[in-house]
Design an enzyme around this catalytic site. Sequence first.
Site, mmCIF file in Angstrom:
data_model
loop_
_atom_site.group_PDB
_atom_site.id
_atom_site.type_symbol
_atom_site.label_atom_id
_atom_site.label_comp_id
_atom_site.label_asym_id
_atom_site.label_seq_id
_atom_site.Cartn_x
_atom_site.Cartn_y
_atom_site.Cartn_z
ATOM 1 N N HIS A 133 14.325 -24.911 -78.036
ATOM 2 C CA HIS A 133 13.911 -23.571 -77.641
ATOM 3 C C HIS A 133 12.480 -23.288 -78.102
ATOM 4 O O HIS A 133 12.262 -22.538 -79.054
ATOM 5 C CB HIS A 133 14.905 -22.563 -78.232
ATOM 6 C CG HIS A 133 14.634 -21.136 -77.885
ATOM 7 N ND1 HIS A 133 13.933 -20.742 -76.758
ATOM 8 C CD2 HIS A 133 14.968 -19.982 -78.540
ATOM 9 C CE1 HIS A 133 13.854 -19.412 -76.743
ATOM 10 N NE2 HIS A 133 14.458 -18.933 -77.806
ATOM 11 N N CYS B 167 11.255 -14.401 -76.697
ATOM 12 C CA CYS B 167 11.902 -15.625 -76.211
ATOM 13 C C CYS B 167 11.987 -15.644 -74.686
ATOM 14 O O CYS B 167 12.344 -16.656 -74.095
ATOM 15 C CB CYS B 167 13.288 -15.758 -76.819
ATOM 16 S SG CYS B 167 13.342 -15.281 -78.557
#
Lengths: 133, 397
Positions: free
Chosen positions: B338, B84
């Site tokens: 995201h 991430c």
Amino acid sequence: MVLPVWWRKRIPRYRFVGALCKDCGRIHYPPRNACPYCGSRNLELVPLPRRGVLESYSIVYSVPGDNRLNAPLPIGLIRLENGVRVVAELTDVVPEKLENGIEVEAVIRRIGEDGETGTILYGVKFRPALGRK
Amino acid sequence: MGRRVAIVGTGHSKFGVRNDVNIPELAYEAIRQALDEAGIEKKDIDLVVTGYVGGWSSEGLAPVVVMEYAGLTGKPAYRIEAACATGSAAIKTAHDAVAAGEADIALVVGVEKMNESPTPTVVEFIGRAGNYFWEFENFGLTFPGYYALYATAYMQKYGATEEDLCKVAVKNHYYASFNPKAQFPRQITLEQCLKSRYIAWPLKLFDCSPITDGAAAVVLASEEIAEKLTDSPVWIEAIGVSSGTSNLSRRPYFTNLPAAKIAAQAAYKKAGIDPENPVKYLDLAEVHDCFTIAEIMAYEDLGFAKPGEGYKLIREEQTYIGGVIPVNLSGGLKAKGHPLAATGISMAVDLTRQLQGRVEKGRQAEIKHGRALAHNIGGTGHYAYVTIYSLSKPRSA
């Protein structure tokens, strides 16, 4: 999964063991062949204490893959009596009664089936400790 | 060491479920904007760094597909991955190349189409972000499950409540409502969050960031070029990087992320920021709120609050505009979305525009110090990047 993979995983899957560094005395879980602290390769597999304390937990409701039939899944972060930490599934628990700090103990339980071969998988789970030590 | 590096152009696609475009089309939305803002042509670019986690989407070699579509074939190219935190890792890689004199102008793009796979597949894929055999195969611990262990430990130790967690979601949705690029540009109520279903107790649906398609891009330039291209470059003043153990069971504690602390200290040291009181130097921050608990831990790891007092910041609304330090005025991962590889670059885009005073009304921070911070975490604290962006030229490169 192919046969060599099953063979490689047979010890960590069916035995609750860590690796003791015979040079610096640290015990590692998951077990490993070299000590990341002192660099020693002089390690041996040792049984881990079956009792510990629940340090944190979650009830996982959204579970992927073949395991989804087992949802909700109680998961614990456990500190064993010798300080070694383990992340494992909890069993025989009532989710509402879980609480950090309770004593738990390791048991061998069925954890599922391999989809392709139908092989039954067993592994270590933790349940609230019964009786005295 | 090396040359100073600045952001001279930014681009950002609409985040959300983007079934209307494929990967190169989505990436190009951000690339085109970034090149236009920088006022450069494709021939001016010396290096293209693409952030891409992939796995859930059709394209295996995203950089070459994106670059062919964008007319950038022939430029030096590679793909960067740090879960991430991929976006920040891509910026760091391009930054280092420019600082070292390997490139004068570098394009950084991050793109992800996570909705190309069904949700259970994405959940399984992200669940492997840790230690596959020890924490996933045996019992299927999910990614929300990892952060839930942190949430339970944190709440029990410090007395934070599920309501405190939901207040983070309410804030981030509030600011997303002013951001047209956000996946969920709408407000939610505290009750809505508290009544949403559990994903991994104590984390509920509204505590979790969504599965997102999106792209973001920045153009980086050396000092000499940057000052020719623009009057208001945003300098990359410092990047602190660290990493954590793959097994959660090997972490020393479960109420904060050690890697984030190390990365923050490194960034503060380089930027000359007092680690005891960083909010005095910063106008705003974008932090990695993949789950609401992650934002609260970030307050502490970054030194915005003392250990164990992060939840009080949100309880007292100190991370809204006008508070001690405004956090996630873009809507954060929670409400902006995201798309893994785009997230860190999206933070850079938004902070650049914030510092230049050109974001939408309602979410523009007051710029006094001319400094902003991005906190981008990969996995459950497996990778940590803390980047300081500044309007004034750094003392050293």
